[in-house]
Scaffold this active site. Structure first.
Site, PDB file in Angstrom:
ATOM      1  N   ALA A  73      41.155  43.421 -35.859  1.00  0.00           N
ATOM      2  CA  ALA A  73      40.220  43.864 -34.669  1.00  0.00           C
ATOM      3  C   ALA A  73      40.302  45.386 -34.290  1.00  0.00           C
ATOM      4  O   ALA A  73      41.187  46.017 -35.079  1.00  0.00           O
ATOM      5  CB  ALA A  73      41.152  42.731 -33.605  1.00  0.00           C
ATOM      6  N   GLN A  75      41.863  46.761 -32.022  1.00  0.00           N
ATOM      7  CA  GLN A  75      43.009  47.253 -31.544  1.00  0.00           C
ATOM      8  C   GLN A  75      44.120  46.967 -32.515  1.00  0.00           C
ATOM      9  O   GLN A  75      45.144  46.410 -31.912  1.00  0.00           O
ATOM     10  CB  GLN A  75      43.327  47.003 -30.314  1.00  0.00           C
ATOM     11  N   SER A  76      43.603  46.609 -33.891  1.00  0.00           N
ATOM     12  CA  SER A  76      44.727  45.915 -34.652  1.00  0.00           C
ATOM     13  C   SER A  76      45.927  47.012 -35.037  1.00  0.00           C
ATOM     14  O   SER A  76      45.924  48.426 -35.203  1.00  0.00           O
ATOM     15  CB  SER A  76      44.078  46.068 -36.155  1.00  0.00           C
ATOM     16  N   ASN A  77      47.030  46.384 -34.593  1.00  0.00           N
ATOM     17  CA  ASN A  77      48.384  47.250 -35.103  1.00  0.00           C
ATOM     18  C   ASN A  77      48.622  47.264 -36.771  1.00  0.00           C
ATOM     19  O   ASN A  77      49.140  48.281 -37.035  1.00  0.00           O
ATOM     20  CB  ASN A  77      49.625  46.266 -34.616  1.00  0.00           C
ATOM     21  N   ALA A  79      46.189  47.516 -38.829  1.00  0.00           N
ATOM     22  CA  ALA A  79      45.307  48.775 -39.397  1.00  0.00           C
ATOM     23  C   ALA A  79      46.297  50.062 -39.027  1.00  0.00           C
ATOM     24  O   ALA A  79      46.285  51.067 -39.941  1.00  0.00           O
ATOM     25  CB  ALA A  79      44.021  48.628 -38.450  1.00  0.00           C
TER      26      ALA A  79
END
Ligand SMILES: *Cc1c(COP(=O)(O)O)cnc(C)c1O
Length: 337
Positions: A73, A75-77, A79
């Protein structure tokens, strides 16, 4: 269980601390509450993806990759942590971000994890909600391969048997800490999404016969889907370790009653959890995952799910960097007016 035969890089700060939460315990008046600090895994602000990436990036380097591709997503942590490891290994990083929440809020679209992805030097790609992200990753990989790159594709959340090995290791680490402290853990609670964290934990707990139950609090899928995803990946993980499919349906406990309106959307209970942890323990949760996991834990404590003398551990999976993307939900007063 022998994890040393799998390629691995060592960049996480391990073991992460296991700490009591006396003020939260007193405030809620239920079981003795502890916290396992996987928000302190060290890399790029920490979080649960770092343990998975030790094994995934070990495999990527063993395969000779020069480019890492993953998705999540906006706001992917996952990523963010992938971008940091790629930078550390000197690899190119392509992040495919899905607009799952659908907002024009500039904090959500450019601050928090997105800002950090950019600082770590990753290439960001935008995709509308509902895109087949695995197909999108395959297309990017194909293009880059044609350009002569050697790509390694990490699945969303780093959730496959290779990534889950990081949480097999975490299960063994927690069992060792509990033994050293003389702590009899009655339940380990955490937020579950792409399922790799819980699958690895359950695979480790069952494989090592630690007898510590794991409860995953869902952040997206309904109960039956989440249960099936965790069970399937847990068995794929034990099979990958050469133990066969040893995880049974009753080894996997999930509760998806705290999702609210959807993935990445705050609930009154998740905002209360952030507030309570900050003000009783000085610990930051994140709006998407750990706050919903903690909201589940708080609600179960209030409902008398555990006895006062029982010991319950919350696995803090990280993610507080996303708080900056949700600034508008916290009503910072206009103190300069
Ligand atoms: C990814 C993530 C989770 C969920 O872990 P899964 O392995 O995807 O189930 C929980 N908390 C945070 C902060 C995360 O980033």
């Amino acid at each position: 269980m022998k994890l040393s035969r799998f390629p691995r890089l060592n960049f996480a700060h391990l073991p992460t601390p296991l700490e009591p939460m006396p003020r939260l315990t007193e405030t809620l008046g239920g079981p003795q509450l502890w916290i396992k600090r996987d928000d302190c895994t060290g890399l790029a602000g920490g979080g649960n993806k770092t343990r998975k990436l030790e094994f995934l990036m070990g495999q990527a380097l063993a395969d000779g990759a020069d480019t890492i591709i993953t998705q999540g997503a906006t706001q992917s942590n996952h990523a963010r942590q992938t971008a940091a490891v790629a930078a550390r290994c000197g690899l190119r990083c392509e992040l495919l971000l899905e607009d799952r929440v659908g907002t024009e809020d500039p904090d959500y679209n450019y601050n928090g994890n997105v800002l950090l992805d950019h600082i770590f030097g990753a290439n960001l790609h935008y995709f509308a909600a509902g895109t087949d992200m695995n197909e999108a990753m395959a297309q990017v990989a194909e293009q880059l391969t044609r350009d002569g790159r050697k790509c390694y594709v990490v699945p969303g959340g780093g959730s496959n048997p290779t990534g889950a090995l990081g949480y097999v290791n975490a299960a063994l680490e927690l069992a060792q800490q509990a033994n050293d402290l003389g702590l009899n853990i009655d339940c380990l609670v955490h937020a579950t999404g792409s399922a790799g964290t819980q699958a690895g934990l359950v695979a480790g707990m069952v494989g090592a016969r630690t007898d510590i139950p794991v409860l995953g609090v869902g952040v997206r899928a309904p109960d039956a889907v989440q249960h099936a995803n965790v069970l399937k990946l847990a068995n794929a993980t034990t099979a990958y370790m050469g133990l066969g499919e040893i995880v049974h349906t009753q080894d996997v406990q999930v509760n998806c009653a705290y999702v609210g309106e959807g993935y990445g959307l705050s609930t009154a209970a998740s905002l209360e959890a952030i507030d309570l942890l900050a003000k009783t323990e000085g610990i930051l949760l994140d709006p998407v995952y750990s706050a919903k996991g903690m909201a589940g834990l708080i609600d179960l404590v209030r409902k008398g799910h555990w006895k006062k003398e029982q010991q319950v551990v919350f696995l803090h999976t990280g993610g507080s960097q996303a708080l900056f993307a949700y600034r508008q939900e916290f009503g910072v007063p206009d103190y300069r007016a």
